[in-house]
Design an enzyme around this catalytic site. Structure first.
Site, PDB file in Angstrom:
ATOM      1  N   GLY A 270      -8.287   9.858  -3.529  1.00  0.00           N
ATOM      2  CA  GLY A 270      -9.415  10.539  -1.896  1.00  0.00           C
ATOM      3  C   GLY A 270      -9.136  10.807  -1.256  1.00  0.00           C
ATOM      4  O   GLY A 270      -8.074  12.208  -0.357  1.00  0.00           O
ATOM      5  N   CYS A 337     -26.108   0.835  19.920  1.00  0.00           N
ATOM      6  CA  CYS A 337     -25.524  -0.531  20.449  1.00  0.00           C
ATOM      7  C   CYS A 337     -25.517  -2.540  19.547  1.00  0.00           C
ATOM      8  O   CYS A 337     -26.331  -2.795  18.745  1.00  0.00           O
ATOM      9  CB  CYS A 337     -27.421  -0.906  20.401  1.00  0.00           C
ATOM     10  SG  CYS A 337     -27.789   0.204  21.965  1.00  0.00           S
TER      11      CYS A 337
HETATM   12  C1  LIG Z   1     -11.749   5.171  -4.063  1.00  0.00           C
HETATM   13  C2  LIG Z   1     -10.853   5.530  -5.048  1.00  0.00           C
HETATM   14  C3  LIG Z   1     -10.138   5.949  -5.857  1.00  0.00           C
HETATM   15  C4  LIG Z   1      -9.678   6.862  -4.478  1.00  0.00           C
HETATM   16  O1  LIG Z   1      -8.466   5.883  -3.435  1.00  0.00           O
HETATM   17  P1  LIG Z   1      -8.103   6.007  -1.792  1.00  0.00           P
HETATM   18  O2  LIG Z   1      -7.172   5.034  -1.808  1.00  0.00           O
HETATM   19  O3  LIG Z   1      -8.958   7.451  -1.033  1.00  0.00           O
HETATM   20  O4  LIG Z   1      -7.015   7.514  -2.530  1.00  0.00           O
HETATM   21  C5  LIG Z   1     -10.321   6.427  -6.444  1.00  0.00           C
HETATM   22  N1  LIG Z   1     -10.455   5.453  -8.329  1.00  0.00           N
HETATM   23  C6  LIG Z   1     -10.953   5.568  -8.001  1.00  0.00           C
HETATM   24  C7  LIG Z   1     -12.046   4.573  -9.338  1.00  0.00           C
HETATM   25  C8  LIG Z   1     -12.014   4.802  -6.970  1.00  0.00           C
HETATM   26  O5  LIG Z   1     -13.319   4.166  -6.332  1.00  0.00           O
END
Ligand SMILES: *Cc1c(COP(=O)(O)O)cnc(C)c1O
Length: 415
Positions: A270, A337
């Site tokens: 991600g 806040c």
């Molecule tokens: C959140 C997640 C990712 C991505 O993680 P990053 O640190 O953003 O690369 C990949 N696989 C699963 C199952 C996740 O929950």
């Protein structure tokens, strides 16, 4: 982000003018950076069939999903809603891996009916899946290898107390269920958490998965999840993707030989794909001298970027409006806040009321974790592509906050 002739630009577009044109606060993403990140990762695993499944919870705008689809990426989704957005973005159902946790069996049935690739992370669910679908529909199993990875307990998901995955120690029980229902297990998955630094951690997890894989005859892929650490500030140690790529590719090839067939190697990044491609531009409302510090108060806060408060994350800040100004120390705070410090003790070019500040690394878990706390509106999103800025999400308006509220007094007067 580049400084050219006294102006900060992103993808060839003047950043301050983006804030002028679309208003602030605004999220801005650079398509070319996302594409470069994708290509770098994809190219790091030479000689093996690597598939990237973008973990879209990081940034779920449909245009970002389309951009990654054009590059050949699949999707990793953690909710049926994410998966439906993925379908809308044009992904084929089987390009979308559904990796939920603690969802109802009905949601898994719905995902199955949509034709998604199913990833199961709990034994009772596996059993229910077997009872309903037998060998008619394949599924992947999410294993928890119990490897501690990552610097923050919120994002470390492989440890012994983690709710994610089926413990690798329960492999005998998994195999009993698989045999009983004649389940077709097409993949094994692990995701140990964010911020893995070196190949060693990946390889330890990989070896556990290789060993487990020998017990499953129908595998098509192994999914090593994500956890690539990205740079947030100067001097940060980051994942050496080329090094990991080399080592994992080598061990994966050896595994495939032993397994007797070439499998696909999946990753689900991600952050790695989108974090450094995004900026949150905010405007300075007040510069407040107190007895101990100078606060720069901006028209945003934890409602728009919660990572500093939730994970103690560092987001670098640049004053776009005064690149030549003398450096001074500021605490950049939001207007919510609550204590919502976006950056503590930062050396910034002198900050004046009306200046536009850019928060870096806002591409991942920025917009996707926004809220309407304090009844504030969510910002707009802008995508820069081929030297042009495109609005990809409108700023919210007051009506959005009221859209789903049911006014009982209005109902009473109608009756
Ligand atoms: C959140 C997640 C990712 C991505 O993680 P990053 O640190 O953003 O690369 C990949 N696989 C699963 C199952 C996740 O929950």
């Amino acid at each position: 982000m580049n400084l050219q002739k006294g102006r900060y630009t992103l993808g060839g577009v003047d950043l301050e003018s983006v804030a002028e044109r679309f208003g602030s606060p605004v999220y801005v993403y650079d398509a070319s950076q996302i594409i470069a990140n994708y290509k770098k990762l994809k190219g790091a695993f030479k000689g093996v069939d690597v598939k990237i499944k973008y973990a879209c919870k990081a940034l779920t705008n449909i245009n970002i999903l389309r951009l990654l689809r054009e590059q050949g990426s699949g999707l990793d989704t953690v909710s049926i809603e994410e998966a439906k957005i993925g379908l809308k973005a044009g992904f084929a159902p089987d390009e979308i891996l559904f990796t939920p946790n603690s969802v109802s069996f009905e949601e898994i049935e719905e995902a199955t009916e949509l034709g998604l690739a199913i990833n199961i992370d709990e034994l009772n669910t596996l059993e229910a899946f077997g009872a309903k679908y037998g060998n008619k529909i394949p599924c992947c199993i999410r294993l928890n290898p119990h490897i501690m990875a990552g610097g923050n307990t919120h994002i470390s998901v492989g440890h012994i107390d983690s709710k994610f995955g089926i413990s690798i120690y329960q492999l005998p029980h998994i195999l009993r269920i698989v045999k009983h229902y004649d389940l077709k297990i097409n993949g094994l998955h692990m995701h140990t958490g964010s911020d893995i630094l070196d190949a060693e951690v990946f390889l330890r997890g990989a070896n556990l998965l290789y060993n487990a894989a020998m017990e499953f005859k129908d595998l098509e892929f192994l999914d090593f999840g994500s956890g690539f650490k990205v740079k947030y500030k100067e001097g940060d140690v980051t994942t050496d993707v080329d090094d990991i790529g080399k080592q994992i590719a080598k061990s994966f090839k050896e595994f495939c030989k032993e397994y007797g067939r070439d499998l696909e190697l999946w990753f689900e990044p991600g952050k790695y794909l989108v974090s450094d491609a995004g900026y949150l531009l905010v405007k300075v409302n007040v510069v407040k001298q107190t007895t101990s510090t100078v606060f720069a108060g901006v028209n945003s806060g934890q409602n728009h970027l919660i990572r500093p408060m939730l994970y103690d994350a560092y987001h670098h800040i640049t004053n776009l409006s005064n690149p030549k100004g003398n450096k001074r120390i500021y605490s950049v705070v939001g207007y919510i806040c609550e204590s919502d410090t976006l950056g503590y003790d930062r050396k910034l070019n002198e900050v004046r009321v009306g200046d536009i500040l850019a928060l870096h690394n806002a591409g991942a878990y920025g917009f996707s974790m926004t809220s309407n706390y304090n009844s504030r509106l969510r910002p707009a999103e802008v995508l820069i592509r081929d030297g042009e800025a495109h609005l990809i999400r409108k700023r919210e308006v007051l009506e959005d906050l009221l859209a789903n509220q049911i006014d009982l007094s209005a109902g009473a007067s109608q009756a």
